[in-house]
Design a protein around this motif. Sequence first.
Motif, short mmCIF file in Angstrom:
data_model
loop_
_atom_site.label_atom_id
_atom_site.label_comp_id
_atom_site.label_asym_id
_atom_site.label_seq_id
_atom_site.Cartn_x
_atom_site.Cartn_y
_atom_site.Cartn_z
N LEU A 1 -7.41 10.44 14.61
CA LEU A 1 -6.56 9.56 15.40
C LEU A 1 -4.97 9.93 15.36
O LEU A 1 -4.25 9.88 16.36
N GLU A 2 -4.66 10.70 14.03
CA GLU A 2 -3.40 11.30 14.06
C GLU A 2 -3.09 12.19 15.26
O GLU A 2 -2.05 12.49 15.65
N ASN A 3 -4.20 13.21 15.58
CA ASN A 3 -3.86 14.17 16.47
C ASN A 3 -4.11 13.59 18.11
O ASN A 3 -3.57 14.13 18.72
N ILE A 4 -4.84 12.34 18.31
CA ILE A 4 -4.96 11.89 19.50
C ILE A 4 -3.68 11.22 19.72
O ILE A 4 -2.89 11.32 20.77
N ASN B 1 3.09 -0.50 -1.84
CA ASN B 1 4.09 0.71 -2.05
C ASN B 1 4.48 1.21 -0.31
O ASN B 1 4.98 2.27 -0.23
N ARG B 2 4.37 0.24 0.55
CA ARG B 2 5.16 0.21 1.82
C ARG B 2 4.36 1.37 2.73
O ARG B 2 5.00 1.77 3.81
N ILE B 3 3.18 1.63 2.48
CA ILE B 3 2.34 2.80 3.31
C ILE B 3 0.96 2.87 2.86
O ILE B 3 0.72 2.30 1.88
N GLY C 1 -2.72 9.70 3.01
CA GLY C 1 -1.68 10.89 3.35
C GLY C 1 -0.84 10.14 4.33
O GLY C 1 -0.23 10.88 5.28
N HIS C 2 -0.46 8.80 4.22
CA HIS C 2 0.88 8.15 4.76
C HIS C 2 0.53 7.91 6.10
O HIS C 2 1.29 8.16 6.94
N GLN C 3 -0.19 6.65 6.40
CA GLN C 3 -0.42 6.30 7.55
C GLN C 3 0.31 4.87 7.89
O GLN C 3 0.53 4.05 6.59
#
Lengths: 594, 190
Positions: free
Chosen positions: A35-38, A443-445, A450-452
Amino acid sequence: MKKLLTGNEAIARGAYEAGVKYASAYPGTPSTEILENIALYKGDMLAEWAPNEKVALEAAIGGSIAGARTLAAMKHVGVNVAADPLFTFAYTGVNGGMLLITADEPGHHSSQNEQDNRNYAKFAKIAMLEPADSQESKDMVKTALEISEKYDTPVLLRMTTRVCHSKGIVECYDREEVGIKEYVKDIKKYMAIPAHAGHLRVRVEERLKKLEKFSNETELNFFEWNDTKIGIIASGVAFGYAKEVFGSTASYLKLGFTNPLPSDKIKEFASRVDKIYIIEENDPYIEEHLKILGIECHGKDIFPYTGEMTADVIRKSVFGETMPSIAYDETKVVGRPPTLCAGCPHRGFFYELGKKKDVMVSGDIGCYTLGFADPYNAMDLDICMGASISAGHGAQQVFNMRDGSGKRVVSVLGDSTFFHTGINSLLDVVYNGSNTVNVILDNRITGMTGHQENPGSGYTLQGRPTTIVDIEALAKACGVKHIRTIDPNNLKLVKETFDWALDLDEPSVIITRWPCVLKKFSKEDKEEFAGAFTEKCLIDDEKCIGCRKCIKTGCPALSFNKVTRKASINRIHCVGCEVCLQTCPVEAIAKEVK
Amino acid sequence: MTKSILLVGVGGQGTILASKLLTIGLMEAGYDVKMSEIHGMSQRGGSVSSQVRYGDKVESPVIEIGGADILVSFEKMEAVRWLKYLKPEGKAVVNDFEIESMPILNGKADYPEGIIEHLEEKANATIVDAVSKAEELGNAKVMNVILLGSLVKSMGLDEIDWERIIRENVKERFIDINIKAIKVGMVLVK
């Protein structure tokens, strides 16, 4: 145009080229980068993080019914969460083509189990494709969408870790716009009620027959003839491993379309080779089919049930030994387990929780699962996403049945995991009234993957500012009367808050609010957490008495020199969270003066 | 003939950038390339590896036990951990650098002694001090590209235009130092 792409990047490219309009997912290794790449194809595709996999699949189903090509992506265990809509959408079928991408984990590199999701395709009676590398990952997205539309079925695309995270050269093309199909109301198709289920059920069986014919005809399942003394049947990346070992000394039946399996092709292959090896990862999925067909073959009788079927594993199973290798002295290697980062906001919390006696800590899935390990030893169980609060509730109810048992349960999960499936569990706690302490480590993420972004972070996957869910208000709305939000780096406050919560006879919620040290701060973070992670702590050698209290915080920036009997802080790693500073009995640790 | 390169280190040491530049260079030189990495929890200070394979046609992205032509280790203890993946006649390029893992930091274990001697005894190992060289260049982080330089030289891949590949794939302000770094790395090995 040729590009070097991971399998996950190739899936995104395939979705782009095949005219996919809408994609939804919940992050999970090894699927996250799909999804990060889409999301990078802004304007052509709408990409969203859903709160969980069930929601993601349902959103993709809605998009398909409305007429667009859609997909949902998730790690293998995510499909368990999404199984409910899957099994019924398998009955109704699609309008726009729809793909469910599962990323399985042979070898469970980053997962709690090793389930083989090929079984889901068979179980739900839908078509399935298994790419072996990046090129196939891209190509199969398009083919699968065409199959989905032609046979009116959702399609399961089964990836594995090594396909997701390996790079290969991929031939790329332009996007083919397929448009959005007209939506026509059709209650006999999309209203899955008992009155319609009967004909939908029959249609599913008829569809399987048509798909089996396709499976026998398609080039997705192909022969590669060489010497016929040994015949290999393989799917996915295991095909590459098999070729690595056998090369042109064996013939192959490579299976890319694996539900339904191509019985005719398998029989033909079997009739032309002397001995068959089935090389597949996880369950004996193909092997069992051969056994049903009455074909003799070698599979799990020689290959391991668990782990990856890499070339060395195949070699060992078939020939009894791996390639020659260098023997070395194992005492020269010390373990290197993953640790909470220097500055991790979970550290102070677990440091204090680990000191509590007579509590059971019900854990969950995230970086904070590391709270189980040394030096905290502050977690008793970890089952699946969201289970901390509900399993904790059940455990507390049982502890409370025992006379005199004062055992209390502290349930711990992260912000993203709370949004995933923790909210319904909290409802259970309040509704059925157990006195658990429920901690949301905000922790707000979404950290470990890896921080989505998530519903609490203020931004969507494609970067649009959005509403931030208020966890405190949400807990209140569920009926929790006792809620406190604290800074987890303040050890005294953490301890006091535990004492407060454990004194209550009613359920409580503690929210620890401090950002992940690796997070790229948003505008809002910069305001709320101004100055965070910009300072350093240091130890005054003269004052240090070598008591090692600071070392017990488990911070990778701290080390203890056995010769000088002094602790020291690695300046490069320290971000000045002050957790160690608060543990020092002689005030040897101080903030560095700027 | 497929060649296999194993890069190992500790999460955060920059193995990923080094292997990215490597794979791009190999692809542009006309090889078929496959690369495999394991992500996820291991990134949090754990042991990490990147596997790069190239040749006319690469079947598997994963290097088997006894299958690597070269092992490049960004941290010396990691070289021992991954040694069984090296062919007995393969080469090892080892960064003379220690990163203490949690059992060592908290005093439950000691960092093993005699690692370099052990590696030299067991394998065809070249020991390099990429950290000092990187510090001389002004940024300790470029030790990853120094090691990449040693790697490509050891594998006879130094004819590829690495300078252009760095220029096209590294952030503007880090281009010059990385070009210097790869050149430094190339002269550290024979």
